[in-house]
Design a protein around this motif. Structure first.
Motif, PDB file in Angstrom:
ATOM      1  N   VAL A  22      14.451  22.652  39.145  1.00  0.00           N
ATOM      2  CA  VAL A  22      13.483  23.972  39.413  1.00  0.00           C
ATOM      3  C   VAL A  22      12.191  23.148  40.355  1.00  0.00           C
ATOM      4  CG1 VAL A  22      14.421  25.723  39.086  1.00  0.00           C
ATOM      5  CG2 VAL A  22      12.093  24.659  38.158  1.00  0.00           C
ATOM      6  N   LEU A  23      11.935  22.222  39.655  1.00  0.00           N
ATOM      7  CA  LEU A  23      10.387  21.356  40.184  1.00  0.00           C
ATOM      8  C   LEU A  23      10.332  20.337  41.633  1.00  0.00           C
ATOM      9  CD1 LEU A  23       9.239  20.142  36.892  1.00  0.00           C
ATOM     10  CD2 LEU A  23       8.200  21.734  38.041  1.00  0.00           C
ATOM     11  N   THR A  24      12.231  20.882  41.892  1.00  0.00           N
ATOM     12  CA  THR A  24      12.018  19.814  42.959  1.00  0.00           C
ATOM     13  C   THR A  24      12.373  20.419  44.420  1.00  0.00           C
ATOM     14  OG1 THR A  24      14.492  19.750  42.442  1.00  0.00           O
ATOM     15  CG2 THR A  24      12.925  17.868  41.515  1.00  0.00           C
ATOM     16  N   THR A  25      12.277  21.699  43.945  1.00  0.00           N
ATOM     17  CA  THR A  25      12.421  22.274  44.762  1.00  0.00           C
ATOM     18  C   THR A  25      11.440  23.429  45.716  1.00  0.00           C
ATOM     19  OG1 THR A  25      11.615  24.870  43.720  1.00  0.00           O
ATOM     20  CG2 THR A  25      14.454  24.182  43.059  1.00  0.00           C
ATOM     21  N   PRO A  26      11.533  23.473  46.861  1.00  0.00           N
ATOM     22  CA  PRO A  26      10.738  24.625  47.965  1.00  0.00           C
ATOM     23  C   PRO A  26       9.326  24.668  47.367  1.00  0.00           C
ATOM     24  CG  PRO A  26      12.505  23.447  49.056  1.00  0.00           C
ATOM     25  CD  PRO A  26      12.476  23.956  47.447  1.00  0.00           C
ATOM     26  N   VAL A  27       9.494  25.843  46.602  1.00  0.00           N
ATOM     27  CA  VAL A  27       8.953  27.080  46.955  1.00  0.00           C
ATOM     28  C   VAL A  27       7.604  25.782  45.086  1.00  0.00           C
ATOM     29  CG1 VAL A  27       8.938  28.909  44.579  1.00  0.00           C
ATOM     30  CG2 VAL A  27      10.221  28.933  46.567  1.00  0.00           C
ATOM     31  N   ALA A  28       8.613  25.389  44.221  1.00  0.00           N
ATOM     32  CA  ALA A  28       8.031  24.742  42.971  1.00  0.00           C
ATOM     33  C   ALA A  28       6.860  23.529  43.767  1.00  0.00           C
ATOM     34  CB  ALA A  28       8.792  23.580  41.957  1.00  0.00           C
ATOM     35  N   THR A  29       7.206  22.894  44.355  1.00  0.00           N
ATOM     36  CA  THR A  29       6.404  21.835  45.057  1.00  0.00           C
ATOM     37  C   THR A  29       5.436  22.011  46.065  1.00  0.00           C
ATOM     38  OG1 THR A  29       7.954  21.131  46.881  1.00  0.00           O
ATOM     39  CG2 THR A  29       8.805  20.109  45.442  1.00  0.00           C
ATOM     40  N   GLU A  30       5.827  23.319  46.498  1.00  0.00           N
ATOM     41  CA  GLU A  30       4.219  23.727  47.377  1.00  0.00           C
ATOM     42  C   GLU A  30       3.444  24.167  46.326  1.00  0.00           C
ATOM     43  OE1 GLU A  30       1.719  26.211  48.930  1.00  0.00           O
ATOM     44  OE2 GLU A  30       3.251  27.126  47.868  1.00  0.00           O
ATOM     45  N   ALA A  31       3.921  25.276  45.245  1.00  0.00           N
ATOM     46  CA  ALA A  31       3.143  25.560  44.363  1.00  0.00           C
ATOM     47  C   ALA A  31       2.889  24.519  43.873  1.00  0.00           C
ATOM     48  CB  ALA A  31       4.087  26.147  43.046  1.00  0.00           C
ATOM     49  N   VAL A  32       2.939  23.052  43.443  1.00  0.00           N
ATOM     50  CA  VAL A  32       2.387  22.084  42.207  1.00  0.00           C
ATOM     51  C   VAL A  32       0.913  21.988  43.145  1.00  0.00           C
ATOM     52  CG1 VAL A  32       2.826  19.946  40.911  1.00  0.00           C
ATOM     53  CG2 VAL A  32       4.116  22.032  41.033  1.00  0.00           C
ATOM     54  N   GLY A  33       1.336  21.065  44.925  1.00  0.00           N
ATOM     55  CA  GLY A  33       0.022  20.804  45.824  1.00  0.00           C
ATOM     56  C   GLY A  33      -0.884  21.539  45.825  1.00  0.00           C
ATOM     57  N   ARG A  34      -0.186  23.115  45.610  1.00  0.00           N
ATOM     58  CA  ARG A  34      -1.259  23.743  45.852  1.00  0.00           C
ATOM     59  C   ARG A  34      -2.215  23.992  44.965  1.00  0.00           C
ATOM     60  NH1 ARG A  34      -0.013  30.480  47.353  1.00  0.00           N
ATOM     61  NH2 ARG A  34      -1.455  31.449  47.436  1.00  0.00           N
TER      62      ARG A  34
END
Length: 240
Positions: free
Chosen positions: A212-224
């Motif tokens: 899940v860490l490679t999904t757009p939702v997760a990567t956007e959240a990590v970056g934010r």
């Protein structure tokens, strides 16, 4: 300087909420206030609409140090919170055995903590926290002292247990990826005095795996989240 600024935080039933922020932002202080280990200078804590004061029967705390008692067996360690509440021995041991089964340690009931790995001792601590059927588990960097592999295994174990028991969790961590991996929401705190900068929903289905860490939702959240924490850390160090 105050550890915390004005904070308003709601945690819904069955929700897993992680709190992240720069070092010294008051994450642990917030948890201790919610758990009744510290009194706030102002404001209140309520569970189910009832204002609380002092130690809470409705909450259980899991610290980074498992705090197991080396002279007691695993079963007696798990039963300790119930013993402190005066629950008769037969009843508390029955509940302790049920919670050991929940975290997969039935076969180790007669062992002592020194015979267990660090991850297993943390599972004992989680089982102990569950014996009182808390509405809310407060976890303060519970896996911070573990190696990366064990930390991941324990994270998924905790997620599985709380999903099964439908209790809420407030999880303090320094790991942004861990927060996103486990949580329904991630609360980002400012530098001291800590206040809430953002409350980020993590809209990912359960159960979860590392993918899940490679999904757009997760990567956007990590970056934010990282952008917010980096800015606060730079401000605290006078680098901006």
């Amino acid at each position: 300087m105050d550890a915390l600024g004005p904070i308003s935080l709601d945690i819904r039933e069955g929700e897993f909420v992680s709190v992240v922020g720069p070092s010294g932002c008051g994450k642990s202080t917030l948890m201790e206030i919610i758990g009744g280990l510290q009194d706030p200078d102002a404001g209140s804590v309520a569970i189910g609409g009832t204002d609380l004061a002092g130690p809470r029967d409705e909450t259980s705390i899991v610290f980074q140090d498992s705090a197991t008692l080396p002279w007691r067996t695993v079963l007696d360690n798990v039963a300790f919170a119930l013993e402190a509440k005066g629950v008769p021995r037969a009843a508390r041991l029955e509940i302790a055995r049920e919670r050991l089964a929940t975290v997969g340690l039935t076969d180790f009931a007669a062992h002592y903590p020194t015979q267990l790995s660090g991850g297993m001792r943390q599972r004992v601590a989680i089982a102990r926290a569950l014996t009182t059927d808390p509405d809310l588990i407060l976890a303060d960097e519970p896996f911070g002292a573990l190696d990366e592999q064990t930390r991941l295994l324990m994270s998924f174990e905790l997620l599985r247990v709380v999903e099964r028991l439908s209790c809420s969790v407030l999880f303090i961590t320094h790991s942004i990826q861990e927060a996103v991996l486990l949580s329904n929401r991630v609360v980002v705190m400012s530098a001291r005095p800590g206040r809430i900068l953002d409350d980020i929903p993590i809209d990912l289905p359960l159960p979860r795996g590392l993918d899940v860490l490679t999904t757009p939702v997760a990567t956007e959240a990590v970056g934010r989240i990282w952008a917010l924490i980096r800015r606060e850390a730079q401000l605290a160090m006078g680098l901006t």
